[in-house]
Design an enzyme around this catalytic site. Structure first.
Site, mmCIF file in Angstrom:
data_model
loop_
_atom_site.group_PDB
_atom_site.id
_atom_site.type_symbol
_atom_site.label_atom_id
_atom_site.label_comp_id
_atom_site.label_asym_id
_atom_site.label_seq_id
_atom_site.Cartn_x
_atom_site.Cartn_y
_atom_site.Cartn_z
ATOM 1 N N CYS A 111 0.830 -1.208 0.000
ATOM 2 C CA CYS A 111 0.000 0.000 0.000
ATOM 3 C C CYS A 111 0.865 1.259 0.000
ATOM 4 O O CYS A 111 1.442 1.615 -1.013
ATOM 5 C CB CYS A 111 -0.983 -0.035 1.165
ATOM 6 S SG CYS A 111 -2.289 1.197 0.992
ATOM 7 N N HIS B 273 -3.244 -5.115 1.670
ATOM 8 C CA HIS B 273 -2.636 -5.350 2.980
ATOM 9 C C HIS B 273 -2.623 -6.820 3.368
ATOM 10 O O HIS B 273 -3.480 -7.264 4.133
ATOM 11 C CB HIS B 273 -3.398 -4.562 4.048
ATOM 12 C CG HIS B 273 -3.276 -3.086 3.891
ATOM 13 N ND1 HIS B 273 -2.144 -2.400 4.233
ATOM 14 C CD2 HIS B 273 -4.133 -2.171 3.383
ATOM 15 C CE1 HIS B 273 -2.309 -1.118 3.964
ATOM 16 N NE2 HIS B 273 -3.503 -0.953 3.446
ATOM 17 N N GLU C 242 -0.824 -8.117 5.417
ATOM 18 C CA GLU C 242 -0.497 -8.206 6.848
ATOM 19 C C GLU C 242 -1.743 -8.140 7.727
ATOM 20 O O GLU C 242 -1.675 -8.396 8.919
ATOM 21 C CB GLU C 242 0.510 -7.110 7.233
ATOM 22 C CG GLU C 242 -0.053 -5.699 7.395
ATOM 23 C CD GLU C 242 -0.271 -4.971 6.081
ATOM 24 O OE1 GLU C 242 -0.189 -5.603 5.002
ATOM 25 O OE2 GLU C 242 -0.551 -3.752 6.118
#
Lengths: 194, 293
Positions: free
Chosen positions: A78, A169, A171
């Site tokens: 991002c 994302h 994560e």
């Protein structure tokens, strides 16, 4: 093998957790001196204007260009993708300028347009759950860049040799397949140097 | 493709971590905040200290101000709705505001019910001064929390109290047995499932920022030291002598909150911070933190 997560601002702890799940040792990086002991670095999601400003302030621009020139892998998610790019649409000044691509910020619109979806990524078997938050897009790539996935015909995952960039994302989910992919990149880079 | 999921809403707050969200009253201030490295701005008609001084009923800002701010910055724009004011929140959502603060800084529209935030596509941040408030707001759909502190006072003591209390309560909950958890949920007035989650993870399920009284770089760093995920600065910046310098210094102190030499460096020659208020001098009716529990 030690991989850093640039910890000036953004979702640092989540990347550390995902890297550890993928079998790497992960550390938060706040100072350029820490880069020497690392074999790879993640530039996390956050606000790219904030991260870019703090990178300039603390000498990360030159230090990370040098890091990249040594062939050490970088993974931008991002805001991190924006930081890696050569060009940012509508902005004169880009940040690191190590990856041959032009990106557009907030390309899907405002937060109400943020979404999650399943994404097929080249080199990863199962679809990846991708969370797009005020996400950027890759509008143009150079000849050295491999497009690994698209969403509605727009590029959202790309790799240029030792550089990996995603609009979303990974994560924020429990699926660490992209982190495993990056850990493999770091292993390869370290092996080729040895 | 799904919009407005809890992961998308909470994730947006995760991206703000380690950052500073600044109150701004116009486009010019918004640009100053963005240039200083703010991760988001809160568009307001008046900062809390002015609301405090003006008295009367404080409401959602004029949409013109919010639009003006949204036009000039590329970072997220937040705006405040009154506690329980569903329509103010819907109006802000329709304008494309990125985050709504259902805020005790404004005069509550409802003294019993908060907005049912789960049914919105855009995320909400809410204030909390203890674990019970925090988990009730999450149950209603808040995707981010902040301490209430005591807004517009330039006095950090209440924000410290709230963060310490929440962290202490989390540690206590971690040590409880299953049967004790049922009872604790009842005492706190929160759903058992949310409390069980805190018991298992040792943390809140959403990001928790510090807010309400941050006036200096050291204040911001103190809140980070106590475990805040980031910092809201309301009146502290644009009520100081030199907003640009204060803004930059607070951003740096938040990132490097353990680097005391650096905080000393950025704190030099900042000029006068906002004038503070001693909390004990506030009358009960002036305490914003007691609104919306």
């Amino acid at each position: 093998m030690k991989i850093g997560v640039l910890a000036l601002q953004g979702a640092v702890a989540e990347h550390i957790r995902s890297l550890e799940s993928a079998g790497a040792e992960a550390v938060a990086v706040k100072r350029v001196e820490q880069l020497d002991e690392l074999q790879g670095l993640v530039i996390p999601g956050g606000e790219s204007t904030t991260i870019g400003k703090l990178m300039r302030k603390y000498g990360f621009m030159d230090a990370l260009r040098d890091f990249s020139e040594q062939g050490k892998p970088l993974f931008g998610t991002c805001a991190g993708l924006i930081v890696l790019a050569d060009h940012i649409e509508g902005q004169e000044e880009a940040h690191l300028r190590v990856m041959d691509m032009t990106v557009a910020r907030n390309a899907f619109g405002r937060q109400r347009e943020s979404f999650e979806t399943d994404l097929q990524v080249k080199g990863i078997e199962e679809p990846v759950r991708a969370v797009f938050i005020r996400a950027p897009l890759i509008k143009k790539v150079g000849p050295e860049v491999d497009v690994l996935s698209t969403y509605n015909d727009e590029i959202v995952t790309a790799r240029q040799g030792h550089l990996l960039a995603v609009s979303y994302h990974p994560e924020l989910t429990d699926d660490y397949s992209l982190h495993s992919y990056f850990v493999d990149m770091v292993k390869e880079a370290a092996a080729s140097k040895a | 493709m799904e919009t407005g999921t809890s992961r998308v809403k909470r994730g947006m707050a995760e991206m703000q971590k380690g950052g500073v969200i600044m109150d701004v009253m116009n486009a010019e201030q918004a640009k100053v905040a963005e240039a200083a490295g703010a991760t988001a701005v809160m568009a307001l008609e008046r900062v809390p200290s002015d609301i405090r001084a003006a008295g009367g009923v404080a409401r959602m800002a004029d949409p013109t101000i919010v639009e003006e701010v949204m036009k000039v910055v590329s970072i997220p724009v937040m705006a405040k709705a009154r506690i329980g004011h569903y329509v103010e929140a819907k109006v802000l959502e329709s304008m494309g505001v990125d985050y709504i603060d259902e805020s005790e800084v404004l005069t509550p529209a409802d003294e019993v019910f908060h907005i049912s935030k789960n049914e919105f596509t855009i995320p909400f941040v809410c204030g909390a001064k203890d674990l019970g408030e925090a988990l009730r707001r999450i149950q209603e759909g808040a995707a981010m929390l902040r301490t209430k502190g005591e807004p517009g006072t330039g006095n950090i003591v209440e924000a410290v109290r709230h963060l310490r209390l929440i962290n202490g309560q989390i540690r206590k909950v971690q040590g409880l047995s299953k049967d004790e958890l049922y009872h604790e949920a009842k005492l706190l007035g929160v759903p058992y499932e949310l409390l069980l989650n805190v018991h298992e993870t040792g943390k809140l399920p959403v990001v928790n920022f510090a807010a309400g009284g941050v006036a200096t770089p050291s204040d911001a760093a103190l809140m980070m030291h106590l475990g805040a995920d980031g910092v809201f600065v309301g009146s502290g910046i644009f009520k100081s002598d030199s907003p640009e310098k204060f803004a930059r210094a607070i951003v740096e102190a938040t990132t490097h909150y353990q680097d005391y030499k650096l905080i000393a460096e950025v704190s030099k020659n900042l000029g006068t911070p906002m004038k503070g208020i001693e909390i004990s001098k506030l009358e009960a009716a002036q305490r914003m933190q007691d609104r919306g529990i």
